[in-house]
Design an enzyme around this catalytic site. Structure first.
Site, short mmCIF file in Angstrom:
data_model
loop_
_atom_site.label_atom_id
_atom_site.label_comp_id
_atom_site.label_asym_id
_atom_site.label_seq_id
_atom_site.Cartn_x
_atom_site.Cartn_y
_atom_site.Cartn_z
CG HIS A 1 -1.66 1.11 1.46
ND1 HIS A 1 -1.47 2.25 1.88
CD2 HIS A 1 -3.17 0.86 1.37
CE1 HIS A 1 -2.48 3.06 2.06
NE2 HIS A 1 -3.87 2.26 1.72
CG ASP B 1 0.75 -2.25 6.25
OD1 ASP B 1 -0.16 -2.39 7.08
OD2 ASP B 1 0.44 -1.74 5.16
CB CYS C 1 -3.83 3.60 -1.40
SG CYS C 1 -5.15 4.87 -0.76
CD GLN D 1 -6.98 -4.16 4.12
OE1 GLN D 1 -7.64 -4.71 4.60
NE2 GLN D 1 -7.07 -2.88 3.70
CE LYS E 1 -7.04 0.00 6.35
NZ LYS E 1 -7.86 0.43 5.49
#
Ligand code: C6P
Length: 423
Positions: free
Chosen positions: A140, A217, A381, A220, A243
């Site tokens: 991202h 990261d 993104c 998600q 999220k």
């Protein structure tokens, strides 16, 4: 503290012992009851942000109604309650990630700020001219641009591990990118544009074998499966509250305490100091050294409630339900003529990205919206991912724990409607 565990069962929501009943789960989310364009809302934009269960809304409102005060500052009752709730939420995060030490949990605005924090503190101190930072081609923008800014400042280089046509990371290439000039490896745990689950344990193992720390990261990943930072052995882990069924404006940076101790502060201000004189300031201990100014107290409390909600449902059960839903959706969408799935990795979580021959994704999204179906269209993104697949944009349906097979059927019917409209 597990007040939300109680709230979950009081509201009659599924708990970890009962069979999964998506309608009961949905009942905990007030927003899902509405209609959009006179059609029942089908919310399939969970990778952008998730909806919030009543337990989270109640926790936030409860703070403002009963305990609103600043933290770590007052001796009065409200401040003590606010501090207890805020620090209680930190402990909930520690449990959620299985971090060794509560000092390793830093509240930030979200995954973006977590990554920028590492870039501007650890990165700035470690990186010199000619050094390298390794990222993957799946990242991202939030895990690309902070490193580009840093590399530009330091005369360093960004080194990118490619992906294959399925959208899987080329692990044969990964090792070739590791060398003594590499100061940090950064990888998405799950790609937001394709849903690919990266082999993060292997990434950490190979990087550590060369003495290189790893930032993951997890924006998600955390919403879809259990994350254990000790088992992963990653050095930094970032995720966003919004999220994972929590509020916006709050997120987490996990870091190993030895690394965090050695890093300079990110921002200066109240709460991050031990003492201040005009001659010299001494910084506070972890985690407060990285939390300058009044924090997002209600946000942290809401995030704690969200994590309690998610763990209360049972993460293994959620993962298994979502895995079944993703398989169902993948099969249904793949059967639609002229639909090309973008991202067909063998390990995926939560995301279906696709293009329809000759129809722009924005048109797809607009027609779907009139059917009450919310998806995201665009580059998500992750422009380099779009470039890799030779498309300017995709339509992305992303799943949450409250989505049902009926909603996938509605999406399929909606896509047929799009095709009819533009045929
Ligand atoms: N992706 C999406 O629609 P923030 O904005 O800080 O909460 O999260 C940034 C971020 C970082 N990493 C990954 C893998 C992400 O998916 C995101 C946010 C959203 O895909 C908004 S662009």
């Amino acid at each position: 503290m597990n007040s939300m565990g109680t709230a979950v069962s009081q509201r009659g929501s599924a708990n970890s012992k009962t069979a999964w009943d998506v309608q009961t789960v949905r009942a905990a989310f007030p927003i899902l009851k509405q209609k959009v364009h006179n059609k029942p809302l089908v919310y399939l934009d969970n990778a952008a942000t998730t909806q919030k269960p009543a337990a989270v809304l109640d926790a936030i409102l409860g703070f403002y109604k009963h305990d609103c005060s600043n933290v770590h500052r007052g001796v009065h009752q409200l401040s003590e309650r606010a501090t207890d709730a805020y620090e209680g939420a930190r402990d909930t995060v520690r449990h959620f990630l299985n971090a060794k030490d509560i000092r390793e949990v830093i509240f930030v605005r979200g995954a973006t700020e977590a990554i920028n924090l590492v870039a501007q503190t650890f990165g700035r101190r470690m990186l010199g001219a000619g050094d390298e930072i390794v990222i993957t081609a799946l990242e991202h923008h939030s895990d690309i641009v902070p490193w580009q800014i840093l590399c530009e400042e330091k005369g360093a280089r960004l080194s990118v591990v490619p992906i294959d046509d399925r959208g899987e990371l080329r692990m044969d290439e990964f090792e070739k990118h590791l060398n003594p000039r590499v100061k940090l490896v950064c990888a998405a745990h799950v790609s937001n544009a394709l849903g690919t689950v990266n082999p993060v344990r292997e990434i950490v193992r190979l990087s550590h074998a060369e003495g290189i720390p790893v930032l993951l990261d997890g924006a998600q990943a955390a919403p879809h499966f259990r994350v254990d930072v000790q088992e992963l052995d990653c050095d930094f882990y970032a995720f966003s509250g919004h999220k994972i069924y929590g509020p916006t404006g709050i997120g987490v940076l996990y870091g190993k305490s030895a690394l965090l101790e050695a890093m300079p502060p990110y921002q200066g201000g109240g709460d991050m100091i031990r003492s201040v004189t005009f001659e010299k300031t001494l910084y506070n201990s972890l985690p407060y050294k990285f939390e300058a100014g009044t924090p997002h107290i209600a946000g942290a409390i809401g995030l704690g409630a969200a994590l309690d909600y998610v763990t209360g449902l049972g993460q293994e059960r959620t993962e298994s339900y979502e895995r079944g839903l993703l398989a169902y959706a993948t099969e249904a969408l793949s059967a639609i003529p002229d639909l090309r799935m973008i991202g067909t990795a063998r390990e995926k979580a939560g995301v279906l990205s696709f293009v329809l021959n000759g129809i722009h994704p924005h048109d797809v999204g607009t027609v779907l919206d009139y059917e009450g179906i919310a998806v995201r269209t665009g580059h998500h993104c992750a422009q380099p991912v779009m470039d890799r697949f030779g498309v300017p944009a995709t339509t992305r349906a992303s799943l949450g724990l409250y989505n049902s097979r009926e909603e996938i059927d509605a999406l399929v019917a909606g896509i047929h409607k799009v095709k009819e409209t533009f045929s």
